[in-house]
Design a protein around this motif. Structure first.
Motif, mmCIF file in Angstrom:
data_model
loop_
_atom_site.group_PDB
_atom_site.id
_atom_site.type_symbol
_atom_site.label_atom_id
_atom_site.label_comp_id
_atom_site.label_asym_id
_atom_site.label_seq_id
_atom_site.Cartn_x
_atom_site.Cartn_y
_atom_site.Cartn_z
ATOM 1 N N SER A 176 19.416 -15.427 6.559
ATOM 2 C CA SER A 176 20.335 -14.329 6.247
ATOM 3 C C SER A 176 19.676 -13.252 5.396
ATOM 4 C CB SER A 176 21.553 -14.871 5.495
ATOM 5 O OG SER A 176 21.162 -15.419 4.250
ATOM 6 N N TYR B 157 18.885 -14.171 2.145
ATOM 7 C CA TYR B 157 19.189 -14.670 0.807
ATOM 8 C C TYR B 157 17.928 -15.125 0.086
ATOM 9 C CZ TYR B 157 21.081 -17.805 -2.812
ATOM 10 O OH TYR B 157 21.369 -18.442 -3.994
ATOM 11 N N TRP C 173 22.816 -8.396 -4.031
ATOM 12 C CA TRP C 173 22.905 -8.655 -2.591
ATOM 13 C C TRP C 173 23.707 -9.928 -2.323
ATOM 14 C CZ3 TRP C 173 21.888 -12.540 0.783
ATOM 15 C CH2 TRP C 173 21.927 -12.217 2.143
ATOM 16 N N GLU D 38 27.057 -10.369 -0.059
ATOM 17 C CA GLU D 38 27.004 -11.236 1.125
ATOM 18 C C GLU D 38 28.052 -12.343 1.045
ATOM 19 O OE1 GLU D 38 25.629 -14.535 3.725
ATOM 20 O OE2 GLU D 38 25.906 -14.549 1.557
ATOM 21 N N HIS D 39 28.264 -12.865 -0.167
ATOM 22 C CA HIS D 39 29.262 -13.924 -0.348
ATOM 23 C C HIS D 39 30.662 -13.410 -0.021
ATOM 24 C CE1 HIS D 39 31.095 -17.537 -2.037
ATOM 25 N NE2 HIS D 39 31.940 -16.749 -2.694
ATOM 26 N N ASN E 258 30.897 -12.964 3.687
ATOM 27 C CA ASN E 258 30.939 -14.266 4.347
ATOM 28 C C ASN E 258 32.340 -14.871 4.254
ATOM 29 O OD1 ASN E 258 29.366 -16.464 5.668
ATOM 30 N ND2 ASN E 258 30.002 -17.606 3.871
ATOM 31 N N ASN F 259 25.587 -7.771 10.208
ATOM 32 C CA ASN F 259 24.512 -8.725 9.986
ATOM 33 C C ASN F 259 23.165 -8.016 9.866
ATOM 34 O OD1 ASN F 259 23.560 -11.465 9.747
ATOM 35 N ND2 ASN F 259 22.738 -11.264 11.811
ATOM 36 N N LEU G 283 23.032 -6.131 6.540
ATOM 37 C CA LEU G 283 22.843 -7.035 5.416
ATOM 38 C C LEU G 283 21.383 -7.462 5.296
ATOM 39 C CD1 LEU G 283 26.012 -9.328 5.557
ATOM 40 C CD2 LEU G 283 25.327 -7.837 3.664
ATOM 41 N N LYS G 284 20.749 -7.709 6.436
ATOM 42 C CA LYS G 284 19.333 -8.093 6.403
ATOM 43 C C LYS G 284 18.473 -6.937 5.911
ATOM 44 C CE LYS G 284 19.526 -11.733 9.895
ATOM 45 N NZ LYS G 284 19.052 -12.205 11.219
ATOM 46 N N ALA H 266 18.906 -6.774 2.225
ATOM 47 C CA ALA H 266 18.150 -7.841 1.566
ATOM 48 C C ALA H 266 16.693 -7.434 1.399
ATOM 49 C CB ALA H 266 18.253 -9.135 2.373
#
Length: 220
Positions: free
Chosen positions: A113, A115, A149, A153-154, A157, A169, A172-173, A176
């Motif tokens: 992800s 993370y 981040w 993301e949490h 999710n 998605n 988000l990447k 990150a």
């Protein structure tokens, strides 16, 4: 409900005790006019609903929660620089008031992800009126950029239950990687930043006094 309250009391005690200890480490660095690798510390005990949800997903028996669920009690330590994380982990390895059970490096080995964080699972002894209980506590150590981040993301999710739309998605990447690049840029100037922070810490009372005098001078 009383059963859950009794079960979680020592976990709450563990979180509060560890927060005090890690904040004490930060204070010691500051008193010595050194850069503190710990920016701030937060902690929480997982809500009952989240415990039950995770137990179902991971197929953990309720009778085995204490042995098999590592993050009922959780702490997060924030650092300014990636290099600070290694310092914090080494300080933890040297402590005698708890035992490290497991380390997971999601910085060198990021999750798909995007993370990034460093996880340390410890066995922490809590003194209760029934005696000593050794509890598992998960400690996540990350930079401020990583935490920003991860927090976003949490939330996403939780909304999408892990099934992100492809466009989100992808973004988000990208975010990150942007957070990672920010940490890398800050790594390059960390010595200058640390020197400035130490200088400010030593002279903040003088600076505050100067600002007070400046504001008190009546306009002509």
């Amino acid at each position: 409900m009383n059963h859950w309250e009794d079960f979680l009391v020592p976990y709450k005690q563990a979180v509060e005790e560890l927060k005090v200890k890690f904040k004490g480490m930060r204070s010691q660095f500051i008193l010595e006019n050194n850069h503190s690798p710990i920016e701030f510390v937060t902690g929480r005990v997982k809500p009952v609903a989240s415990i039950l949800d995770k137990a179902t997903k991971k197929e953990i028996s309720l009778d085995c929660l204490a042995e098999e669920m590592q993050d009922i009690a959780g702490l997060r330590m924030m650092c300014q620089f990636v290099d600070d994380i290694e310092v914090v982990v080494e300080l933890m390895r040297q402590r005698s008031d708890f035992r490290i059970i497991e380390e997971r490096d999601y910085i060198a080995n990021k999750k798909p992800s995007g993370y990034r964080s460093y996880h340390v699972v410890i066995e922490y002894p809590v003194e209760t009126i029934q005696g000593t209980e050794k509890l598992l506590v998960e400690i996540q150590i990350r930079t401020l950029a990583m935490n920003f981040w991860a927090t976003i993301e949490h939330s996403m999710n939780y909304k999408y239950q892990g099934g992100f739309p492809e466009a989100i998605n992808t973004r988000l990447k990208r975010a990150a990687e942007a957070a990672y690049q920010l940490d890398e840029e800050m790594r390059q100037i960390r010595e200058e930043v640390r020197d400035a922070q130490v200088f400010f810490s030593k002279n903040k009372d003088v600076i505050k006094a100067q600002n007070t005098v400046h504001h008190e001078i009546p306009k002509q």
